[in-house]
Each structure stands twice: as structure tokens, then as C-alpha cells.
Design a protein around this motif. Structure first.
Motif, PDB file in Angstrom:
ATOM      1  N   ALA A  61      49.045 -27.204 132.994  1.00 45.96           N
ATOM      2  CA  ALA A  61      50.283 -27.854 133.429  1.00 45.96           C
ATOM      3  C   ALA A  61      51.201 -28.011 132.218  1.00 45.96           C
ATOM      4  CB  ALA A  61      49.959 -29.215 134.026  1.00 45.96           C
ATOM      5  N   ARG A  62      52.481 -28.225 132.477  1.00 46.06           N
ATOM      6  CA  ARG A  62      53.423 -28.382 131.375  1.00 46.06           C
ATOM      7  C   ARG A  62      54.248 -29.644 131.556  1.00 46.06           C
ATOM      8  NH1 ARG A  62      56.332 -22.517 130.772  1.00 46.06           N
ATOM      9  NH2 ARG A  62      54.410 -21.320 130.771  1.00 46.06           N
ATOM     10  N   LEU A  63      54.691 -30.171 130.434  1.00 48.14           N
ATOM     11  CA  LEU A  63      55.706 -31.221 130.456  1.00 48.14           C
ATOM     12  C   LEU A  63      56.982 -30.576 129.958  1.00 48.14           C
ATOM     13  CD1 LEU A  63      53.896 -34.292 128.902  1.00 48.14           C
ATOM     14  CD2 LEU A  63      54.446 -33.896 131.286  1.00 48.14           C
ATOM     15  N   ILE A  64      57.995 -30.573 130.805  1.00 44.75           N
ATOM     16  CA  ILE A  64      59.234 -29.927 130.387  1.00 44.75           C
ATOM     17  C   ILE A  64      60.369 -30.941 130.404  1.00 44.75           C
ATOM     18  CG2 ILE A  64      58.579 -27.612 131.106  1.00 44.75           C
ATOM     19  CD1 ILE A  64      60.038 -28.101 133.680  1.00 44.75           C
ATOM     20  N   PRO A  65      61.316 -30.776 129.485  1.00 50.25           N
ATOM     21  CA  PRO A  65      62.423 -31.725 129.435  1.00 50.25           C
ATOM     22  C   PRO A  65      63.432 -31.421 130.532  1.00 50.25           C
ATOM     23  CG  PRO A  65      62.681 -30.052 127.740  1.00 50.25           C
ATOM     24  CD  PRO A  65      61.397 -29.738 128.456  1.00 50.25           C
ATOM     25  N   GLU A  66      64.050 -32.460 131.054  1.00 51.11           N
ATOM     26  CA  GLU A  66      65.097 -32.277 132.059  1.00 51.11           C
ATOM     27  C   GLU A  66      66.284 -31.549 131.447  1.00 51.11           C
ATOM     28  OE1 GLU A  66      65.782 -33.520 135.511  1.00 51.11           O
ATOM     29  OE2 GLU A  66      63.653 -33.050 135.407  1.00 51.11           O
ATOM     30  N   THR A  67      66.638 -31.971 130.250  1.00 51.44           N
ATOM     31  CA  THR A  67      67.744 -31.295 129.557  1.00 51.44           C
ATOM     32  C   THR A  67      67.326 -31.084 128.119  1.00 51.44           C
ATOM     33  OG1 THR A  67      68.677 -33.406 128.933  1.00 51.44           O
ATOM     34  CG2 THR A  67      69.565 -32.398 130.907  1.00 51.44           C
ATOM     35  N   GLY A  68      67.912 -30.099 127.508  1.00 52.91           N
ATOM     36  CA  GLY A  68      67.719 -29.888 126.081  1.00 52.91           C
ATOM     37  C   GLY A  68      66.270 -29.692 125.707  1.00 52.91           C
ATOM     38  N   SER A  69      65.788 -30.523 124.799  1.00 51.49           N
ATOM     39  CA  SER A  69      64.470 -30.273 124.256  1.00 51.49           C
ATOM     40  C   SER A  69      63.720 -31.594 124.084  1.00 51.49           C
ATOM     41  CB  SER A  69      64.615 -29.574 122.918  1.00 51.49           C
ATOM     42  OG  SER A  69      65.487 -30.314 122.100  1.00 51.49           O
ATOM     43  N   ILE A  70      62.473 -31.486 123.616  1.00 50.02           N
ATOM     44  CA  ILE A  70      61.659 -32.680 123.385  1.00 50.02           C
ATOM     45  C   ILE A  70      61.625 -32.954 121.885  1.00 50.02           C
ATOM     46  CG2 ILE A  70      59.384 -33.695 123.706  1.00 50.02           C
ATOM     47  CD1 ILE A  70      58.885 -31.640 125.908  1.00 50.02           C
ATOM     48  N   PRO A  71      62.038 -34.133 121.434  1.00 50.34           N
ATOM     49  CA  PRO A  71      61.957 -34.434 120.001  1.00 50.34           C
ATOM     50  C   PRO A  71      60.487 -34.479 119.569  1.00 50.34           C
ATOM     51  CG  PRO A  71      63.230 -36.112 121.183  1.00 50.34           C
ATOM     52  CD  PRO A  71      62.586 -35.243 122.215  1.00 50.34           C
ATOM     53  N   ILE A  72      60.178 -34.046 118.325  1.00 51.95           N
ATOM     54  CA  ILE A  72      58.761 -34.058 117.938  1.00 51.95           C
ATOM     55  C   ILE A  72      58.228 -35.480 117.867  1.00 51.95           C
ATOM     56  CG2 ILE A  72      58.403 -31.830 116.830  1.00 51.95           C
ATOM     57  CD1 ILE A  72      58.946 -33.042 114.185  1.00 51.95           C
ATOM     58  N   ALA A  73      59.106 -36.455 117.617  1.00 49.57           N
ATOM     59  CA  ALA A  73      58.643 -37.847 117.584  1.00 49.57           C
ATOM     60  C   ALA A  73      58.064 -38.238 118.950  1.00 49.57           C
ATOM     61  CB  ALA A  73      59.786 -38.771 117.214  1.00 49.57           C
ATOM     62  N   ARG A  74      58.690 -37.697 120.003  1.00 47.61           N
ATOM     63  CA  ARG A  74      58.219 -37.990 121.358  1.00 47.61           C
ATOM     64  C   ARG A  74      56.836 -37.361 121.564  1.00 47.61           C
ATOM     65  NH1 ARG A  74      57.413 -40.802 124.520  1.00 47.61           N
ATOM     66  NH2 ARG A  74      58.091 -41.015 126.664  1.00 47.61           N
ATOM     67  N   TYR A  75      56.680 -36.156 121.039  1.00 54.61           N
ATOM     68  CA  TYR A  75      55.382 -35.477 121.126  1.00 54.61           C
ATOM     69  C   TYR A  75      54.314 -36.334 120.449  1.00 54.61           C
ATOM     70  CZ  TYR A  75      51.699 -32.362 119.413  1.00 54.61           C
ATOM     71  OH  TYR A  75      50.480 -31.819 119.078  1.00 54.61           O
ATOM     72  N   ALA A  76      54.631 -36.829 119.243  1.00 52.04           N
ATOM     73  CA  ALA A  76      53.662 -37.638 118.501  1.00 52.04           C
ATOM     74  C   ALA A  76      53.317 -38.904 119.295  1.00 52.04           C
ATOM     75  CB  ALA A  76      54.216 -38.003 117.131  1.00 52.04           C
ATOM     76  N   GLU A  77      54.344 -39.513 119.915  1.00 53.50           N
ATOM     77  CA  GLU A  77      54.091 -40.722 120.709  1.00 53.50           C
ATOM     78  C   GLU A  77      53.115 -40.458 121.850  1.00 53.50           C
ATOM     79  OE1 GLU A  77      58.509 -42.510 120.247  1.00 53.50           O
ATOM     80  OE2 GLU A  77      57.695 -42.483 122.295  1.00 53.50           O
ATOM     81  N   LEU A  78      53.357 -39.318 122.528  1.00 53.55           N
ATOM     82  CA  LEU A  78      52.486 -39.006 123.663  1.00 53.55           C
ATOM     83  C   LEU A  78      51.072 -38.692 123.196  1.00 53.55           C
ATOM     84  CD1 LEU A  78      54.974 -36.915 125.796  1.00 53.55           C
ATOM     85  CD2 LEU A  78      54.074 -39.175 126.305  1.00 53.55           C
ATOM     86  N   ARG A  79      50.959 -38.023 122.042  1.00 55.49           N
ATOM     87  CA  ARG A  79      49.624 -37.787 121.477  1.00 55.49           C
ATOM     88  C   ARG A  79      48.967 -39.128 121.157  1.00 55.49           C
ATOM     89  NH1 ARG A  79      47.091 -32.574 120.791  1.00 55.49           N
ATOM     90  NH2 ARG A  79      45.552 -33.994 119.947  1.00 55.49           N
ATOM     91  N   ARG A  80      49.752 -40.022 120.614  1.00 54.71           N
ATOM     92  CA  ARG A  80      49.175 -41.310 120.210  1.00 54.71           C
ATOM     93  C   ARG A  80      48.832 -42.183 121.408  1.00 54.71           C
ATOM     94  NH1 ARG A  80      51.424 -44.152 114.993  1.00 54.71           N
ATOM     95  NH2 ARG A  80      49.466 -45.247 115.437  1.00 54.71           N
ATOM     96  N   SER A  81      49.339 -41.803 122.571  1.00 56.64           N
ATOM     97  CA  SER A  81      48.893 -42.529 123.758  1.00 56.64           C
ATOM     98  C   SER A  81      47.594 -41.927 124.285  1.00 56.64           C
ATOM     99  CB  SER A  81      49.972 -42.482 124.838  1.00 56.64           C
ATOM    100  OG  SER A  81      50.076 -41.172 125.336  1.00 56.64           O
ATOM    101  N   GLY A  82      47.096 -40.888 123.628  1.00 54.97           N
ATOM    102  CA  GLY A  82      45.784 -40.361 123.956  1.00 54.97           C
ATOM    103  C   GLY A  82      45.784 -39.012 124.648  1.00 54.97           C
ATOM    104  N   TRP A  83      46.950 -38.564 125.135  1.00 56.62           N
ATOM    105  CA  TRP A  83      46.994 -37.291 125.860  1.00 56.62           C
ATOM    106  C   TRP A  83      46.875 -36.129 124.889  1.00 56.62           C
ATOM    107  CZ3 TRP A  83      46.805 -36.260 130.963  1.00 56.62           C
ATOM    108  CH2 TRP A  83      46.917 -37.363 131.816  1.00 56.62           C
TER     109      TRP A  83
END
Lengths: 805, 349
Positions: A61-83
Motif C-alpha cells: 500500500a502507499r501513502l500519497i500526498p493530496e497535493t505536492g509532496s511529503i516533507p521528510i520531517a513528516r516521514y520521520a514523524e510517521l516512522r517515529r510513531s512506529g510505522w
């Protein structure tokens, strides 16, 4: 007893080899075209799946942004939530004037990493070296060769397992090449997640969760319509093939009634007899199925390049690899053949089962039941069309469109006998002279035996008219659209941004109007979106093909207060002038107009160049359109070539671009034309077999006419004439059906499949050509029976009066 | 286990570190990385944080726990840092790679998990104000910049834990004031410990959650060249005796002879480096651990301190089948001194 009965049953084929050939050929044709289409679809799907797998994105499965792109800080946050997520950054990078699709991945997280690591090690590098400057690019050997030629900075590792045209690299390199150090295109959701994590929908409401199936590939989603289209064609051919078979099976059983009566009188139980007939049919179907598969394989192999051209032309999807025998379509082909044969034979077998033991082996009194069965069939046809209309009214999209088409075609086919019969009555009433009256009446009497073949012809002709009209309308619209879109006289592509700037400067010094075309690739609601920045010029205002616009569309757009979007984007997201579109977070503009944009599967928007530059710094600046006097084009091109060191293909005039675009367009529909012709061929064959089938039953009817003094030659001519009348009637009826089909293709299927609606144009000359083709098919089909009739031994005709049959 | 991690990480520090031929070039050539110096004085809280000029570094916590059910448990939480080049850079250009291992060991189960991350993007890292070390959702966190009181959490597919640790004694500098020699030819690392943690918290195991209490031991170590060329692996012991005294000792197994070292920690926390050779350890019993012959029953002695003990693995199958695989598990100590501890054995491929 079993053996003797079987021998007796089979002896029929020794006396009727042509009938056996027809049966096998009909089944093989049905199976062949069906499996050809299935083989092509399977190959294409496997190719998409292979590409997804090679990119390591299959099944995730993928997580895709509604517009533009995903900031890497957001990626790090989601990783830090355990995913456990794997980041991907996609984009296009140019090396030495060539563009490459770059897929940047974190080599430590990406599912494809083992293969990359192994490949790197094979080139005596360590996987970790790919994380450090100068990085390492992984690509299919063909793409790798181009990459190594275009640049020497980054070592390239060949990896056969990657799809062509894609350069994979670690994010450290990809983010640098794409100049996007802080953003990601999407995140893959890796397998093996720790239980008990907060749901992603809660953690990242701004990201769309695309399930693995939907994410399987953008290509897969886009090309689904094409494959559905092919499947519909395959099904049509299959149905036509079964029409052929149905008549032949019925005839073969009917002709064996005398033998059946004898066998039963001799004590062969009906159960055994039925079993033998079923076994016979199964054996024939199996043989025909295998022959059909072989033929289908050849047809598919021949068509595959055309399919590739179509897919590449319409969707930019590439299907690589050659055709392979896949169990999927092999078994489905055989199953379809067996199932189809029994479906076609069901009525006859059932009738046999119910036959009284001493029933007279006479020909069925077909004609007498005809009008009743015509009414019933017409009623079913009308019901089918009504059901199709209801589906179309209540549901939208591709499947509804095809369901309507199927119901319409089936319904029209079922209505055909009644309509033809009515037409023949009119003809009979207007006929003068005994022979003419007999001809009309005889034609009408033959109708039940011919109606299935005529239905096949109707469907084939209508499909030809419909698809032909669609393609021709598309081409006409496309040509007109090219004229509007390509208004600059010369198109130039610079090799670098610096050269681009230099070129623009130089051209302006020469007093030449330069329209630079710069764009930024982003995503809107998960799908790719290209945003063009354009310079306000009179040329746009007078040429650009707007479909819908607010009153001061150009002033609004040129001042950066609004944007234009293409039709695909408008339809997909139900946007219209006045709707608001978010290009990047925080950059929202109202839509001022919608323009047509054929041949592009993706969304596109246009904003004023200064506005785009303000929001997206460092836009590439390499593409220019130049306005010039038509007489000066050649001179201008020469001058630019002298002044700048360009490869030849970087400067083209308008005419060349148009020619190339149309060539691509024509290649796109090669497959359609081929399938059209094949379907028509099958229908012609159906006509031939039904005439041959009828031939043997017609002697009792022809003999009296012959006895009354009509010569064999005249009878033969009547035979041909009859075939012509029926084909002509069918062709006339096929025209309206074909036009409805074309309308559905243009206004329903195209919109659902590509996101654009096309105006319909009529091409009467094409109809005339097709009409003549139908008549030609009728003549060819009637030729063999007519020739036989003209050469028949008078004794055979006399025999009719001597014995029953 | 995710196969790609195994392949990629196989070329991380550890794998090359324990090849029979030794540290594959790293022992002799530091490629611009800083080299531990005997005169470096450790300062805190700064040295709790990362030392990106050194090639490798770890935050290594083990704890011997007892459940409310009376059973013995062990947990491990380790964050490794490995640099492809000295220093740090922003975003994907960072040369730092992080790897973490977590495990829970019971008498008959050994559950473990691994995480890998890039530096520079925030997925993993170490901060000092306040102290925090993390990778994904695994973390070791303090409310201030000291390591006096920390919380620890990690989770895998089958387990998770959430623990609070409170230091009941001072930090211990290993070797010579934190300069720990690793071979006769002078390879060394900077090394200090906090062996005095009181632990309480909850383990979540497949059978359900269980409250635990016990003792924890944190090791902090960084270097650029920890092994000599001939060294192929080590056996490392951290033992807490019921008397309150503690012993850290290791044997680096080398082709040219073993190198042993250790630290004696008295009940009040005073550390005393042991002379080379003062600590001795001999295998008593060999177990078959997933196809490898490994000593899971040892005899260890420090004659000067009157120590002569037997060391028994709680679960001989405490194999960390991670990218770099090794044996790590809780042990029981009997003999002249009794107590508990942790044993780590590497290089038994």
C-alpha cells in the motif's frame, strides 16, 4: 454395442467432412480470437506487474500526498510513531539532453534493496557505497547504456531486473539530482508492522492511503480501459464463432436422426446415445480448442507489437518481453471452447433427448415456427436494450458503458430476424413475376437458418462502423486540435538552462518572439499533475483550444489570479470554471478555463509563468516556441544551428511535429483496425457455413422449381442474389447500430477511460466501403453453394421426388 | 526478518568486524575518523550524546528482571551508530547509519527485533538536552540531560516493553578513566557504564503483559578501530553480585592469543581496572545454538578478588538472528559469588 454405436455415430463425419471442418473451424476461430485477446491482456498485465515488482512496489500500500509532496520531517514523524514505511522520491532528470525517470529510494528500507545490493556487489562495489557521493545509479542494461553515455559522474550498475527507462538511486543521490532535498513523492507501507499502532488515517489525515491493489500501478489503472476494450472485442468474436458452431451442431444431429432412430430401434439406450454424442462434442471441442489456442498464440504474437504501440501511444506504458504461454489463458481458452461448444449444442442435444423413439427423421418444419420465434427473439432484444439503457442511466464509468454496449449489441442482434423478415415481406409484396415472388418468399423461408449468421454479420459491421467512426472522429478532432495547440512555427529544446537563457536572449536580439514553455511536475490527489508556466501572448488568446471558460479567462490567467486546466483533470475531479485548485500547499487558484488535451493520460494545468516562478524557484528553462514568418522558417532554423551547437532533433518546425504526432496517433489504432478486420472475416465465415448448412436441406425445395423449368444456372444466380439481399438488409440495419456504438464510445467510454469527450463526425464514404465489403462477403459466401448448384447432377434433383430424403 | 536489511546491513560495522581476518582494514586505517586517545577525559552530559567523528558507537542497555510471577526475564535495548564518513550532514546526505536491536529473553523464549535508519532525516538519533536516543518508536529518554532517570521502550512483532530506570550509583569509567584497551597492539575505545539501574515496568509478551522489577546496566562505547587484525570475536560479561559488587570482563579471541580485560566495581561504585590477564573465563559446556557450537556455561575467575564463579545462561538459545547476528542473553551466577548478569558472545559463525 458401445463401440458399434460410436462407429455409427462417427461415420457421419466421414460422409460430411466439410461439416466437420466447419465445426472445428468455427470453434477454433472462437477459441483463437478469444485466447489471442486473453494472451495479449495477460502479457500486458504481467508486464505491468513485473515493473511494479522490479521497482519493489508490488503488493504494498502507499501513502500519497493530496497535493505536492511529503516533507521528510513528516516521514520521520510517521516512522517515529512506529510505522515501517519506505520513502520514494520520483522525478525526471536530464543528463546531456536526455531525460530519465529517476526513482529515489532509501536503500536501507526499500523492498528491492537486496537485488540492488547484490548487483552492486557483482560490480565489486559495496551496497553502502551507493549511499555516498558520487552515488550509484541502478538501471536496466539498455537504460544503463544510455545513462553511462549521457553522464560519467555517477557510476551505473546494470540490473536486468529493473524495468526499462527507470533509473533507481539512493535518496542521497536522487534528492540531489532532482533538487528536492526535503520532500518525498510517496511512502510505501512495508509488510510486518508492529501490532497496536495508531491507525495511519489518524496519524496522517493529510495523506491518502492507497491500498496495494489500487496502487498496483498507475499504469494498470490507466490501461484497464484498453484491456476491457480488447476483452469486449474478444467476447464479440467468441460469440460470432459460437453462432457458426450452433448451426453446424444442430445440422449434424438433425442429419443423423434416421441413424438415431435405427440405433434406438436396435436397442441402444438413449442414455448411452446421449453420452456418446456428448463425448463426441467434447472431443471435437477439445481438438478445436487446441487448434484455436495455437492460432490464438500466432494472432497474439502478430498483434502484440501493435498493442505495444497503442499502449505506448495512449498511456506511455510499455509492455516488454515477448509472448509466453501462460496457464491462465491456455486453460481459460480451453474451458471457454468446451463451455461454448456445449452451450451451442445444448438446444440440439436437449431436443435429441426428448425425441420420441420412432419420430420421423424429417427436417424440422423450421419455417412454420419462424414468425413466432422472431417475435420472441425481438421481445428479448428489446428487453436487453432497455436493460442496457437502465444501466447507463443509473451507473457511470467504463463498466457501465461496456455493459450498455453489450446489451445494445445483443438486443440489436435479437431484433434482427424480425426486422429482416418484415423487410422481406415488403419486398415480396412489391415483387413482380412468379420467379421474383418465389425468390423473396424463399429468402424469407431460409431466414431462420441464416439468422445467426446474419446476427454475426450485423455485429461485425456495427462494430466496424462504430469503432471506425470513433477512430476517424478522434483523428479529425486531434488534427484540428494539433493545429490550435502547435501555433509556434519552430520548437527548440536547449541542452542546458544556461544555453536556454543564452538562446532566448539571442533570439530576442534578432527580434523574434520567443514563448518559453516551462513546467513543474507535482501531484494532485495522488495523481501526477504537470503545471505549465506560459508567457502571455496574443497567440494563446487566439489559438488555445478552450472548451469552457469564464468571461475574462486570459486576463485572469495571465495576471496570475487564475489557472487553466485540461479536460482530463476537470472531468476526473469535477472541476469547472470557478472551482478552486490547490497546486501546492498554500497556493490555491480558481479555475478560469478548461482546455482540450488529447493523447495525454495525466492532469495538466497552466498558470502565468511569473506566478509559477514565484512559487517554484529554479524551473528548468529549455523549451521554446518561436513565432516566425512561414517563409523564414528554414532560414531561421539554419541560423540557430549555426549559432548554437544543437543536435538536429532539438530544433523542429511545426509541420514535423504535427507529422510525428499523427504518426503516433495512427500507430495507436493499428490494433483496433486489425481486430476489426478479423471480426468481419469471422462474420463472413459464419455466413459461408450457414449457407453451406442450408444447401443440403434445400434440394427438396429447389427440385420442384427446377422441375418447373428454372435452369440450374438461374437457381445458382438466385442463390447469390438471396445472399446479397440478406447481407444488404443486414448492412443497412448495422448502420444505425454502428452510429449508436460510436456515440457511446466517444461520449461514454472515452470519457471514462481517458477523461476526454470527443465530437462525433460522420464518414458516409466509409459506410459505403463497408457496405460493399458486406456484399462482397455475401457473394463469396454464396459462391461455393451456387457453384455446386449450377453443376449439380440433374439426377440428384430428380432423386428428391423419388425418396423422402 | 526482512531479507533486504540482512543484505544491506551485512556490510555494516559488525559484519566486517568479526570476519576471521579481523576488522577488514578498519583496525589499521581510520579513513579520517578520530582515534581514541588515552588522555581524553570524558565530560558529561556531552559524552552521553553522539561522537560523529568516530566510526562506531553504541548505547547498550541490558537488564535482569523478575516478573510478578516469580520468573526470570532479560531485556536488551541497543542503538548502534555506524558512520560511512566522519561528521554529519543534513537530510539524505548524512553519512550516519543507525541500527537498533531489542530483545526479551525468558527461560524458553528469546524474542528480538531490529530497526535500521538513515541519519539526517530524524528517523533515528541522539540528543543531549534533554537526553534522548531513538530509532522509529523505540526510545531511551531522560527528563534532563543526565542519565539518572530514564524511560525505555521498544516493540517487535511479538513483544514490547515499557520500563523506568533509576540510577542507584555513579557512572563507571571503564579501563583507564574511560580509555579501554582492546588489544595488545593498542586498539582501544572510549567506554563508560551506568551499571546501577533499578528497573520497573511492564513487558508485553505473547501470553499477555507482565509487571517486572530488577537491575539494569548501560554501556556506552565509541571508537573507530575496536579490534586488532587477528581478533575474531569476543565474550563479554557484565555481572552483578548479590554482595552489591559488580564485575565487567571480556575476552577478545585472537589468533595470536586472547586479550582479556575487565573492571571491578565495589558496592559503593568505585571502579578499579583489572590488570591484563587478571580476568579469566573458560567454557564449561557447549550448546548447539541454531547449528553453532557455543559456550553457554562458563567458569570465570578474578583471583585477586577471590572470584571463582560458574555462569549459566537463562536460555541457551538467546541467539540474536539479526543482520549482524550474535548471542546475547541473561545469565545466573553461582560459586564464590552469586548473582545475575548478561553475557554477549560474537564471532561464532
Amino acid at each position: 454395442m458401445k463401440g458399434a454405436a460410436l462407429l455409427a455415430i462417427l461415420s457421419h463425419w466421414r460422409r460430411h467432412p466439410l461439416q466437420l471442418a466447419t465445426l472445428i473451424a468455427g470453434l477454433a476461430l472462437a477459441a483463437g480470437l478469444w485466447s489471442a485477446v486473453q494472451a495479449i491482456n495477460a502479457e500486458a498485465r504481467a508486464s505491468y506487474a513485473r515493473a511494479a515488482e522490479q521497482l519493489g512496489t508490488a503488493g504494498l500500500a502507499r501513502l500519497i500526498p493530496e497535493t505536492g509532496s511529503i516533507p521528510i520531517a513528516r516521514y520521520a514523524e510517521l516512522r517515529r510513531s512506529g510505522w515501517r514505511l519506505a520513502p520514494v522520491l520520483e522525478g525526471v532528470v536530464s543528463f546531456d539532453r536526455q531525460s530519465f525517470d529517476i526513482m529515489g529510494v532509501d536503500l536501507l528500507q526499500h523492498p528491492q534493496a537486496p537485488a540492488l545490493a547484490e548487483a552492486a556487489e557483482a560490480e565489486s562495489s559495496t551496497p553502502l557505497e551507493a549511499l555516498r557521493p558520487p552515488g550509484r545509479i541502478f538501471a536496466h542494461s539498455e537504460t544503463a547504456a544510455l545513462l553511462s553515455e549521457a553522464q560519467q559522474t555517477h557510476p551505473v550498475t546494470r540490473l536486468a531486473a529493473l524495468p526499462r527507462g527507470i533509473a533507481m538511486a539512493d535518496l542521497s543521490l536522487a534528492s540531489q539530482l532532482l533538487r528536492r532535498p526535503d520532500s518525498l513523492s510517496y511512502l510505501l507501507v512495508l509488510p510486518e508492522q508492529t501490532p497496536g499502532l495508531a491507525p495511519l488515517a489518524e496519524l496522517a489525515p493529510e495523506l491518502t492511503h492507497l491500498p496495494a491493489r489500487a496502487a498496483a500501478s498507475d499504469t494498470g489503472r490507466l490501461t484497464d480501459s484498453f484491456h476491457l476494450n480488447l476483452t469486449a472485442f474478444g467476447l464479440l468474436s467468441f460469440a460470432v464463432g459460437l453462432f457458426i458452431v450452433q448451426g453446424t451442431i444442430a445440422l449434424s444431429l438433425e442429419q443423423r436422426r434416421g441413424m438415431i432412430r435405427t440405433l434406438r430401434s436396435l436397442g441402444v439406450p438413449m442414455r448411452l446415445l446421449s453420452g456418446l454424442f456428448i463425448a463426441e462434442l467434447a472431443a471435437i471441442a477439445l481438438a478445436a480448442g487446441i487448434a484455436g489456442l495455437a492460432g490464438g498464440y500466432l494472432v497474439a504474437a502478430a498483434l502484440l507489437p501493435g498493442v505495444n504501440a497503442t499502449l505506448a501511444g495512449l498511456y506511455g506504458a510499455s509492455v516488454d518481453g515477448s509472448l509466453s504461454l501462460r496457464p491462465g489463458w491456455v486453460f481459460s481458452g480451453l474451458a471457454m471452447t468446451l463451455g461454448g461448444a456445449f452451450l451451442a449444442g445444448a438446444q440440439s442435444l436437449f431436443a435429441l433427448w426428448r425425441l420420441p423413439i420412432l419420430a420421423a427423421p424429417a427436417t424440422l418444419a423450421r419455417g412454420q415456427q419462424a414468425s413466432r420465434s422472431h417475435m420472441f427473439s425481438a421481445f428479448c432484444g428489446a428487453a436487453s436494450i432497455a436493460a442496457g439503457l437502465i444501466v447507463l442511466y443509473f451507473f457511470q464509468g467504463l463498466v457501465a458503458g461496456f455493459a450498455f454496449l453489450g446489451a445494445l449489441m445483443l438486443g440489436a442482434a435479437l431484433l434482427l430476424p424480425l426486422l429482416i423478415s418484415a423487410g422481406l415481406s415488403v419486398g415480396a409484396r412489391m415483387a413482380k413475376g412468379a420467379l421474383a415472388e418465389w425468390l423473396w418468399a424463399d429468402t424469407r423461408a431460409q431466414l431462420p437458418g441464416m439468422s445467426l449468421a446474419l446476427m454475426a454479420l450485423l455485429l461485425a459491421l456495427a462494430a466496424n462502423i462504430g469503432v471506425g467512426t470513433m477512430v476517424s472522429s478522434f483523428r479529425l478532432t486531434f488534427t484540428g486540435w494539433l493545429d490550435q495547440r502547435l501555433f509556434a512555427e519552430v520548437y527548440v529544446t536547449a541542452t542546458s538552462d544556461a544555453q536556454g537563457a543564452e538562446l532566448a536572449h539571442w533570439l530576442e536580439a534578432q527580434g523574434i518572439t520567443v514563448l518559453s514553455r516551462r513546467y513543474h511536475d507535482t501531484r494532485f490527489k495522488g495523481a501526477p499533475l504537470r503545471v505549465y508556466g506560459f508567457e502571455d501572448d496574443e497567440a494563446y488568446r487566439s489559438n488555445w483550444p478552450l472548451l469552457d471558460a469564464s468571461p475574462d479567462v486570459w486576463d485572469q490567467t495571465a495576471s496570475g489570479k487564475a489557472l487553466l486546466i485540461n479536460e482530463q483533470l476537470a472531468r476526473r475531479h469535477k472541476l469547472a470554471p470557478g472551482s478552486i485548485l490547490e497546486i501546492k500547499p498554500g497556493w490555491r487558484l480558481p479555475v478560469a478555463g478548461v482546455y482540450s488535451d488529447y493523447g495525454n493520460p495525466n492532469g495538466q494545468a497552466m498558470v502565468s509563468l511569473p506566478a509559477l516562478q514565484k512559487h517554484v524557484p529554479s524551473l528548468p528553462n529549455r523549451n521554446f516556441g518561436l513565432r516566425a514568418d512561414p517563409q523564414e522558417i528554414t532560414g531561421l532554423i539554419k541560423l540557430i544551428r549555426q549559432e548554437f551547437d544543437f543536435p538536429r532533433e532539438n530544433i523542429t518546425d511545426q509541420a514535423t511535429v504535427k507529422t510525428r504526432s499523427l504518426a503516433v496517433f495512427d500507430r495507436t489504432f493499428v490494433i483496433t483496425a486489425a481486430l476489426n478486420l478479423l471480426t468481419l472475416g469471422v462474420a463472413g465465415f459464419a455466413l459461408l457455413t450457414s449457407l453451406l448448412t442450408l444447401w443440403s436441406q434445400r434440394l427438396p425445395q429447389l427440385a420442384p422449381v427446377w422441375a418447373m423449368g428454372v435452369t440450374r444456372r438461374q437457381l445458382a444466380a438466385a442463390e447469390v442474389l438471396r445472399s446479397l439481399i440478406l447481407a444488404a438488409g443486414t448492412a443497412v440495419l448495422a448502420l444505425p447500430l454502428g452510429l449508436v456504438l460510436a456515440w457511446v464510445l466517444l461520449s461514454v467510454i472515452n470519457v471514462a477511460a481517458f477523461g476526454w469527450k470527443l465530437p462525433m463526425y460522420l464518414f458516409p464514404l466509409d459506410w459505403l466501403r463497408l457496405f460493399m465489403l458486406a456484399l462482397l462477403a455475401a457473394v463469396i459466401a454464396a459462391a461455393l453453394p451456387a457453384w455446386r448448384l449450377s453443376r449439380i447432377d440433374p439426377a440428384d434433383l430428380l432423386k428428391v421426388f423419388a425418396n423422402e430424403r | 526478518m526482512n531479507a533486504n536489511i540482512i543484505l544491506v546491513a551485512s556490510s555494516l560495522i559488525w559484519a566486517t568486524a568479526v570476519q576471521p581476518q579481523g576488522y577488514a582494514g578498519l583496525g589499521t586505517d581510520a579513513e579520517g575518523f578520530a582515534i581514541p586517545k588515552p588522555d581524553t577525559r570524558l565530560t558529561f552530559p556531552a559524552d552521553h550524546g553522539l561522537h560523529s567523528d568516530f566510526r562506531i558507537e553504541w548505547w547498550y542497555l541490558t537488564a535482569n528482571l523478575e516478573g510478578a510471577d516469580g520468573a526470570d526475564y532479560g531485556i536488551q535495548w541497543t542503538l548502534f551508530r555506524s558512520a560511512l564518513a566522519p561528521g554529519e550532514a543534513a537530510g539524505w546526505q548524512s553519512p550516519q547509519i543507525w541500527m537498533a536491536h531489542a530483545a526479551v529473553t525468558t527461560k524458553d523464549k528469546h524474542l528480538f527485533a531490529e530497526r535500521i535508519a538513515r541519519g539526517g532525516v530524524g528517523q533515528a538519533g541522539v540528543q543531549t538536552h534533554p537526553f534522548s536516543a531513538w530509532i522509529d518508536n523505540w526510545q531511551m529518554r531522560s527528563a534532563d540531560e543526565t542519565l539518572e532517570e530514564i524511560s525505555l521502550s521498544a516493540s517487535g512483532m511479538e513483544f514490547s516493553y515499557d520500563l523506568n530506570l533509576m540510577a542507584d550509583g555513579p557512572l563507571v569509567l571503564q579501563g583507564n578513566a574511560g580509555y579501554s584497551v582492546k588489544s595488545a597492539s593498542g586498539q582501544a575505545s572510549h567506554y563508560y557504564s551506568q551499571p546501577h539501574y533499578m528497573v520497573s515496568g511492564t513487558l508485553s509478551l505473547p501470553d499477555g503483559p507482565i509487571d517486572v522489577t530488577g537491575h539494569g546496566w548501560l554501556d556506552r562505547e565509541w571508537s573507530s578501530q575496536p579490534l586488532a587484525e587477528d581478533q575474531s570475536g569476543w565474550d563479554w560479561f557484565s555481572l552483578s553480585f548479590d554482595s552489591g559488587e559488580k564485575l565487567m570482563g571480556f575476552v577478545l579471541r585472537g589468533a595470536r592469543g586472547d586479550f582479556t580485560s575487565g573492571t571491578w566495581i565495589s558496592a559503593d561504585g568505585t571502579a578499579e581496572p583489572l590488570a591484563p590477564g587478571a580476568f579469566q573465563a573458560q567454557p564449561l559446556n557447549i550448546s548447539d545454538v541454531q547449528g553453532r557450537e557455543m559456550p553457554t556455561h562458563w567458569h570465570a575467575s578474578v583471583p585477586d578478588k577471590g572470584v571463582s564463579v560458574e555462569i549459566l545462561a537463562l536460555n541457551p538459545q538467546s541467539w540474536m538472528g539479526t543482520s549482524f547476528s550474535y548471542w546475547e542473553g541473561p545469565v545466573a551466577v553461582i560459586g564464590s559469588h552469586s548473582g545475575k548478569g548478561y553475557l554477549e558472545m560474537t564471532g561464532y559463525e
